[in-house]
Design a protein around this motif. Sequence first.
Motif, PDB file in Angstrom:
ATOM      1  N   HIS A  16      85.977  54.047   0.408  1.00  0.00           N
ATOM      2  CA  HIS A  16      86.042  55.465   0.139  1.00  0.00           C
ATOM      3  C   HIS A  16      86.186  56.306   1.386  1.00  0.00           C
ATOM      4  O   HIS A  16      86.863  57.326   1.375  1.00  0.00           O
ATOM      5  N   GLY A  17      85.570  55.840   2.471  1.00  0.00           N
ATOM      6  CA  GLY A  17      85.562  56.616   3.695  1.00  0.00           C
ATOM      7  C   GLY A  17      86.937  56.908   4.246  1.00  0.00           C
ATOM      8  O   GLY A  17      87.204  58.011   4.726  1.00  0.00           O
ATOM      9  N   ASP A  18      87.895  55.949   4.101  1.00  0.00           N
ATOM     10  CA  ASP A  18      89.215  56.155   4.709  1.00  0.00           C
ATOM     11  C   ASP A  18      90.116  56.986   3.831  1.00  0.00           C
ATOM     12  O   ASP A  18      91.209  57.357   4.232  1.00  0.00           O
ATOM     13  N   HIS A  19      89.708  57.251   2.602  1.00  0.00           N
ATOM     14  CA  HIS A  19      90.583  58.014   1.720  1.00  0.00           C
ATOM     15  C   HIS A  19      90.589  59.476   2.082  1.00  0.00           C
ATOM     16  O   HIS A  19      89.546  60.068   2.281  1.00  0.00           O
ATOM     17  N   PRO A  20      91.778  60.070   2.167  1.00  0.00           N
ATOM     18  CA  PRO A  20      91.803  61.520   2.333  1.00  0.00           C
ATOM     19  C   PRO A  20      91.210  62.175   1.090  1.00  0.00           C
ATOM     20  O   PRO A  20      91.241  61.580   0.014  1.00  0.00           O
ATOM     21  N   PRO A  21      90.664  63.381   1.221  1.00  0.00           N
ATOM     22  CA  PRO A  21      89.925  63.988   0.110  1.00  0.00           C
ATOM     23  C   PRO A  21      90.767  64.189  -1.146  1.00  0.00           C
ATOM     24  O   PRO A  21      90.235  64.187  -2.240  1.00  0.00           O
ATOM     25  N   TYR A  22      92.076  64.383  -0.973  1.00  0.00           N
ATOM     26  CA  TYR A  22      92.893  64.673  -2.150  1.00  0.00           C
ATOM     27  C   TYR A  22      93.324  63.418  -2.885  1.00  0.00           C
ATOM     28  O   TYR A  22      93.874  63.485  -3.958  1.00  0.00           O
ATOM     29  N   LEU A  23      93.091  62.248  -2.302  1.00  0.00           N
ATOM     30  CA  LEU A  23      93.596  61.024  -2.930  1.00  0.00           C
ATOM     31  C   LEU A  23      92.612  60.541  -3.981  1.00  0.00           C
ATOM     32  O   LEU A  23      91.458  60.252  -3.690  1.00  0.00           O
ATOM     33  N   ALA A  24      93.095  60.460  -5.226  1.00  0.00           N
ATOM     34  CA  ALA A  24      92.219  60.037  -6.318  1.00  0.00           C
ATOM     35  C   ALA A  24      91.890  58.562  -6.167  1.00  0.00           C
ATOM     36  O   ALA A  24      92.672  57.774  -5.630  1.00  0.00           O
ATOM     37  N   HIS A  25      90.732  58.248  -6.691  1.00  0.00           N
ATOM     38  CA  HIS A  25      90.154  56.927  -6.560  1.00  0.00           C
ATOM     39  C   HIS A  25      91.092  55.788  -6.952  1.00  0.00           C
ATOM     40  O   HIS A  25      91.113  54.734  -6.340  1.00  0.00           O
ATOM     41  N   PHE A  27      94.342  55.576  -6.960  1.00  0.00           N
ATOM     42  CA  PHE A  27      95.613  55.395  -6.251  1.00  0.00           C
ATOM     43  C   PHE A  27      95.366  54.713  -4.918  1.00  0.00           C
ATOM     44  O   PHE A  27      94.325  54.921  -4.277  1.00  0.00           O
ATOM     45  N   ASP A  28      96.347  53.925  -4.492  1.00  0.00           N
ATOM     46  CA  ASP A  28      96.194  53.246  -3.212  1.00  0.00           C
ATOM     47  C   ASP A  28      96.620  54.134  -2.057  1.00  0.00           C
ATOM     48  O   ASP A  28      96.003  54.148  -1.009  1.00  0.00           O
ATOM     49  N   THR A  29      97.741  54.844  -2.259  1.00  0.00           N
ATOM     50  CA  THR A  29      98.279  55.640  -1.156  1.00  0.00           C
ATOM     51  C   THR A  29      98.640  57.035  -1.662  1.00  0.00           C
ATOM     52  O   THR A  29      98.903  57.222  -2.844  1.00  0.00           O
ATOM     53  N   PRO A  30      98.678  58.019  -0.752  1.00  0.00           N
ATOM     54  CA  PRO A  30      99.109  59.365  -1.150  1.00  0.00           C
ATOM     55  C   PRO A  30     100.523  59.350  -1.721  1.00  0.00           C
ATOM     56  O   PRO A  30     100.820  60.089  -2.652  1.00  0.00           O
ATOM     57  N   GLU A  31     101.402  58.497  -1.182  1.00  0.00           N
ATOM     58  CA  GLU A  31     102.778  58.444  -1.688  1.00  0.00           C
ATOM     59  C   GLU A  31     102.789  58.050  -3.160  1.00  0.00           C
ATOM     60  O   GLU A  31     103.515  58.618  -3.976  1.00  0.00           O
ATOM     61  N   GLN A  32     101.950  57.042  -3.471  1.00  0.00           N
ATOM     62  CA  GLN A  32     101.891  56.566  -4.854  1.00  0.00           C
ATOM     63  C   GLN A  32     101.429  57.709  -5.761  1.00  0.00           C
ATOM     64  O   GLN A  32     101.974  57.927  -6.842  1.00  0.00           O
ATOM     65  N   GLN A  33     100.458  58.448  -5.302  1.00  0.00           N
ATOM     66  CA  GLN A  33      99.929  59.550  -6.100  1.00  0.00           C
ATOM     67  C   GLN A  33     100.992  60.635  -6.284  1.00  0.00           C
ATOM     68  O   GLN A  33     101.191  61.158  -7.381  1.00  0.00           O
TER      69      GLN A  33
END
Lengths: 235, 337, 558
Positions: A16-25, A27-33
């Motif tokens: 969880h720590g490495d996830h940017p705040p906007y990335l939902a749980h 999804f693996d990457t912001p691009e995927q989201q």
Amino acid sequence: MASAHADSEHAEHAGHGDHPPYLAHHFDTPEQQFDSAKLGMWVFIVTEILMFGGLFVAYLIYKGQEPAIFIEAHNRLDWKMGSVNTIVLLFSSLTAALAVRSSQLGKKNETTMWLTITILCALAFLGIKYVEYSHKFHDGLLPGRFFTAHLPEHAHNGHVLPQRASMFFALYFMMTGLHGLHVVIGMSILGWVLVRNHRGQFSPEYFTPVEIGALYWHLVDLVWIYLFPLVYLVG
Amino acid sequence: METMQLPPQWSTFARQTDWLFYFIYWLSVVLFVGIIGVALYFVWKYRRQPGVKAEPTGHATVLEITWTVSPLALLAFLFHMGFRGYIDMTVAPADAMEIRVRAKKWAWDFEYPNGGHSNVLHVPVNRPVRLTLSSEDVIHSLYIPAFRVKKDAVPGYYTTMWFEATQVGETDLFCAEYCGAAVGTTEVSEGDPPVGREGNRRHVGHFSMITKVRIHTMADYNTFLESILRPPVDPATGREATPEKWGEILYRAQQCNTCHSTDGGAMTGPTWRGLFGRQRQFTDGTSATADANYIRQSILQPNSKVVQGFNGVMPSFAGTLRDNQVDAIIAYIRTLN
Amino acid sequence: MATEVAGAHGHDEPDHLAPYLSPEAGRGIKGWLLTLDHKRIGLMYLVSTLLAFFMGGVFALLVRLELFAPGRTIMSAEYYNRAFTLHGAIMVFLFIIPAVPGALGNFVLPIMLGTKDVAFPRLNLLSFYVYLFGATFALYSIISGSVDTGWTFYTPYSTTSNTSVVSMVLGAFILGFSSILTGLNFIVTIHKLRAPGLHWKRLPLFVWGTYATSIIQVLATPVLAITLLLLAAERTFGLGIFDPALGGDPILFQHFFWFYSHPAVYIMIVPGMAVASELFATFSRRAIFGYFAIAMSSLGLALVGFLVWGHHMYTSGQSEFATTLFAALTMLVAIPSGVKVFNWTATLYKGSIVLTTPMLYALSFLILFTIGGLTGLFVGALSVDIHLHDTYFVVAHFHYVMMGGTVMAFVGGILYWWPKMTGKLYDESLAKKGWFFVFVGFNTTFLIQFIMGSKGMPRRYYDYLPQFETYHKISTVGSWLLLVGFLLTAWALIKSIRSGEKSPPNPWGSAGFEWQGTESPPVMQNFRVTPTITRGPYDYHLCSDEELFDGFPEDAEK
């Protein structure tokens, strides 16, 4: 499921720590989201187009059955106001696109400006529509049993419409009414995006809502681009 | 010929339609027994047994292509046969006799070339008959199983169908498109279809829009055509019925009784008991005395004046009833005071 | 669009590694009603759709009871018309369309894809609430005067009937949006959220079927939406679009309606086929034969389904040319359906077949769907359809497809995934008794209706002529057997919840992804570590014995 590798990147409870705040749980990457959101909106747009498609088909069928009455009825529409509204909507599509661009570049204030202009255009569109509608109400150009334009007191240049012209106005009000509803929904979405932009939730890495909102707005524009010539110009 | 699966073959279409029906029937039996038989055999033969593993699935491209493509020929054949039968049903011969059919909730009205009407369909044998259908309210569908024909009667449209009966006799005619039901029940009287009974009352609706087709020889048919222009013969006296009696017969034959009672109770429409000469209040606020003119107008333009407490749902009988029939009904209503 | 703000796990934050049914995964009633977890939403759908099935079933039993004897048996004609309308409308809009995608699809699909959730979890919850909202409208119409139009709402009957049509129509309109949102969510999930290594050729057939279904939902439902909106506006404002008195066209309504409702037939049956494919593979312990053909035939049905709506209208007065064209295209439907049936049968060949209750349901599906499909040839052939249209033959035909097909697959699917959903095993022998009554009851009820129909018994009749009495009696007795069967099955499930044995992770010894990498019941995020897929979903020959023989100890001993 032969193998399941315990890559630390995927080991979720630790990650969880490495996830940017906007990335939902999930999804693996912001691009995927981002891609998912965009595909979702495109699918939704297809749905919307089919919904309006039904009305367009009904319009074309009845126009085919009563071409003369439809032409006569469409002369009662105000093509000038329709044209102004077309320009307003086209311009708002441009400003919506500019809002996406400025958001991509991280220019928060510029995004606010473009979004505000887009929403103002939407309001202008609805205002003009209101004027058009009130004229129609006044002239009795209403659908079905509310249609009174065939009565002598509603004669237009000494000419009254036949009762069957009510079909044209039934379709006119359904089409423009449903489109108007979409303008209101689009405005609300853009308003919500505006608030979030104001709160500084977007960045060049994350501007999905701006993109999605603008995409929806383009749909609202697109429907009108077909509706306007069909109903106002061709008749 | 009546079979286990199909009604008797009483029209020129029946044989062709039935041939295709039974072709598909036996084809289905063969395919079903084949496919399901093989499947069940596999289930038994390859049931799980200790130590025996399933074999990995291979590919059989030829097999797959075969069972994808080969049905096409069969399907094309089925389409072709169905199409042939359908086209025959579509195009009526030029010398077909015309009968006009008006459907309304919940009765059929058949109008013959001489202007006479009936609620039972009368047709001559061995003569093509073309029906032109319309509906006064909702969609109905005229269905004669023994002829293998069916066509919707759609408001705002004329639809047509034709057939040629091959057998003298009587068979059933149904409404096949759902068209609702009346509120409450009505008295049973002679000639009503034997459905919807509740004691000596009956329910009326889509399901009771059943009548008969009577197929006559040409001579009998001509006699019938003449008879519908005059009042019917009263079997009790052997003479033509009086206007009052004819009105009572029409009251049932024209299905007035599905909405109007003669015992004072309100149904879908006002009762006829004590109607004549009474003051009527209308939904538009006006009022009038129920005289002969009013009743005549109520039959021919029923919704021009709607009595308070009722809905304007009555179909018009203009074109259905001739003047002397309207007179007869008025005469009958007068007897109910 | 999702903007979950991540942070340290607070007290309200669900624990992603707790079993999804445990309190740690979401506490109390709030943990259910506000959950974003696809499994919990799936279970909520399961409960709601089963309730709808129960309600629709009650109306069906009432209809059959009324028809048991000639004349009035238990209700008046008016109420009979309401009863069959509600049976149809509830079964179609509240049960069969949302059942498999909403309940089984929501639960299984993300796990099969090796992902933690669907692409838009909040949209997923929204679609459930839209479903409930639409259901409320539909049910409101029952207490506010009910509806008597038939589930098809044909104009002008539906615009003139003085029953509560608008509320039912708006209900169906809203339910359509629930369906659209579910379909949209699945399309995006399948496109964007597959686990590493899960390329398209490794997708389980349940996923392929759901994908095809979702495409139809997204493309067809909006046309129904606009049709129903026009109908509601017609009743409210007297628009006249479908009213011949104002220049409108009642047949246009039928075109619009069937443009949705024929594809909707595939929204109903394709998920059933998708479930059946999984069952056949697992219980034959063999890769499905013709995987590619089955996957493509689902898409084929989705495509052809859009081109054949006019075959509901052969007698309606549409032009002869249109009728002929639709009849020709209709024949094409047989191809993909046939391909599936042949491939399922071939899958059994040289398998190692276990006759568990889910497999019995799968075989019932095969048998009954084959009958449903073959009788489709009768009503597809033009001249024969003229005779059979709107008779009990058609009623029997679509019940064989919808109930004999989809419902059998749905019940089979519930039993199959039950241990995964609940972590409990159920009583096989009780469930088998239930199956027996369902299968026998179903055929007793509906096989006779083919004969009744071809003899000329029209549908939607409150009463019938004497020659049809025996057939109706047999059919009604069948409906009671069906009731016994479903009650026994329900009892098996309730018993399992109350006192069922704990299920191992893979009780059936399946090679399916949803069984292999997860616990029973799965943890909140489905997988403890994101899986990497290295084989197909039916590669039994690539699985080690330990992977498969969890559930059948006698196999492991060998």
